[in-house]
Enzyme design. Sequence first.
Site, PDB file in Angstrom:
ATOM      1  N   GLU A  46       0.815  -1.213   0.000  1.00 37.21           N
ATOM      2  CA  GLU A  46       0.000   0.000   0.000  1.00 37.21           C
ATOM      3  C   GLU A  46       0.851   1.266   0.000  1.00 37.21           C
ATOM      4  OE1 GLU A  46      -3.877  -0.686   2.435  1.00 37.21           O
ATOM      5  OE2 GLU A  46      -2.315  -2.009   3.174  1.00 37.21           O
ATOM      6  N   SER A  75      -6.483  -2.679   1.744  1.00 37.44           N
ATOM      7  CA  SER A  75      -6.888  -2.200   0.428  1.00 37.44           C
ATOM      8  C   SER A  75      -7.443  -3.314  -0.460  1.00 37.44           C
ATOM      9  CB  SER A  75      -5.733  -1.492  -0.299  1.00 37.44           C
ATOM     10  OG  SER A  75      -5.504  -0.230   0.286  1.00 37.44           O
ATOM     11  N   GLY A 119      -7.239   5.233   5.611  1.00 29.50           N
ATOM     12  CA  GLY A 119      -6.786   5.963   4.424  1.00 29.50           C
ATOM     13  C   GLY A 119      -7.169   7.437   4.527  1.00 29.50           C
ATOM     14  N   ASP A 142     -14.709  -1.279   9.379  1.00 32.43           N
ATOM     15  CA  ASP A 142     -15.437  -1.645   8.156  1.00 32.43           C
ATOM     16  C   ASP A 142     -16.465  -2.720   8.497  1.00 32.43           C
ATOM     17  OD1 ASP A 142     -13.782   0.058   6.786  1.00 32.43           O
ATOM     18  OD2 ASP A 142     -12.474  -1.511   5.988  1.00 32.43           O
ATOM     19  N   GLU A 152     -13.459  -5.643   9.819  1.00 36.20           N
ATOM     20  CA  GLU A 152     -12.109  -5.341  10.315  1.00 36.20           C
ATOM     21  C   GLU A 152     -12.066  -3.938  10.877  1.00 36.20           C
ATOM     22  OE1 GLU A 152      -9.072  -4.340   7.651  1.00 36.20           O
ATOM     23  OE2 GLU A 152     -10.369  -3.230   6.315  1.00 36.20           O
ATOM     24  N   ASN A 208      -9.247  -0.669  10.913  1.00 38.58           N
ATOM     25  CA  ASN A 208      -8.008  -0.155  10.335  1.00 38.58           C
ATOM     26  C   ASN A 208      -7.397   0.844  11.300  1.00 38.58           C
ATOM     27  OD1 ASN A 208      -8.283  -1.199   7.391  1.00 38.58           O
ATOM     28  ND2 ASN A 208     -10.283  -0.347   7.922  1.00 38.58           N
ATOM     29  N   TYR A 223      -9.778   3.489  -5.309  1.00 41.35           N
ATOM     30  CA  TYR A 223      -8.855   4.584  -5.633  1.00 41.35           C
ATOM     31  C   TYR A 223      -9.054   5.178  -7.016  1.00 41.35           C
ATOM     32  CZ  TYR A 223      -6.931   2.824  -1.342  1.00 41.35           C
ATOM     33  OH  TYR A 223      -6.792   2.417  -0.048  1.00 41.35           O
ATOM     34  N   ARG A 255     -10.707   3.163  11.757  1.00 47.86           N
ATOM     35  CA  ARG A 255     -11.941   3.027  10.960  1.00 47.86           C
ATOM     36  C   ARG A 255     -12.391   1.580  10.988  1.00 47.86           C
ATOM     37  NH1 ARG A 255     -10.593   3.270   5.506  1.00 47.86           N
ATOM     38  NH2 ARG A 255     -11.250   1.121   5.308  1.00 47.86           N
TER      39      ARG A 255
END
Length: 315
Positions: free
Chosen positions: A17, A153, A282, A263, A276, A278, A222, A261
């Site tokens: 990443e 990602s 991002g 998800d 998950e 993070n 992205y 964050r």
Amino acid sequence: MSGPRRVAVLKGGRSMEREVSLRSGANVEAALRRLGHEVIPVDADPSLVRTLRAERPDVVFVAMHGKGGEDGTVQELLEILDIPYTGSGVQACARAMDKVMAKAVFANAGIATPPAFAFGESAFRELGAADALMEIETRLGLPLVVKPAKQGSALGITVAREPNDVPRALMTALSFDDHVLLERFVRGREIAVTVLGTDDPEALPAVEAVLSGDFYDFEARYTPGMTELVAPADLRPELADEVAQTALACYAALGCRGFGRVDMIVDADEQVWVLEINPIPGMTDTSLLPKAATAAGLSFDEVIERVLADASLGG
Ligand SMILES: Nc1ncnc2c1ncn2[C@@H]1O[C@H](COP(=O)(O)OP(=O)(O)O)[C@@H](O)[C@H]1O
Ligand SMILES: [Mg+2]
């Protein structure tokens, strides 16, 4: 606010990443400069320790994603160098980055995650785990989501629709990490909740990624315009509250700091499934965190200042 500081922004590194991190880092640097801080951009490489010793920053903003930067490694180095850093500590990062570990922590805290089985590569090589695939498929049902335990990602993740897809999906996941998960595919809405703070963490409004394909893959994340992000997500108030509470529970269960964050997928029955957490979300232009901030009435710069103010050691 503690006034202007000398902030090293750690970005890049060798992880898959890297490019994402360079974009997150550039946005963080711009925000810190607007906030009046002195910025030292640092692309993490083998001279990292020497660079940090020479530069003597007051604090490090870790804007790295994936292995090395988000898994406790860089955090451990910063502990050794005694430089306060943003985000979660060594333990929380290590457990968050490992989806198998994080799922176990969540399960212990009574948080629902999709049923899954996990294996190390040696189970296939030495113990014939591949011969148990039929049982796995029967127990979890198809499609199955096959993913590397420690990656981000959506790299290395495959949705296996039929039994024939599973072995190749496993090979793919195993090329990203030596541990893999086979997880029940949950059809539903893709919801993410950004959490901000340390002593009294706050859940920002949920963001929904409205996918054009089956899952939120690298391209969908992205490529500007490819995925519509709705912030705040259109959820009835009770459900909005539930996803916020779930995110806070995940954050607390792992002992996260600064920001993070979570998800999730919310299925047709409004069951909330955590995928998950993070530890370093991002911060690119197409990322969820800036959208969540806007929905909360916060500027990106305000979020960055708050994360910086929470930088610490230990924990
Ligand atoms: N169990 C699942 N059911 C349905 N979709 C999933 C599942 N697990 C992952 N996905 C899809 O793959 C994406 C990435 O998975 P996630 O577990 O969040 O890993 P990453 O660290 O790569 O973001 C999710 O955003 C979702 O679109
Ligand atoms: Mg994810």
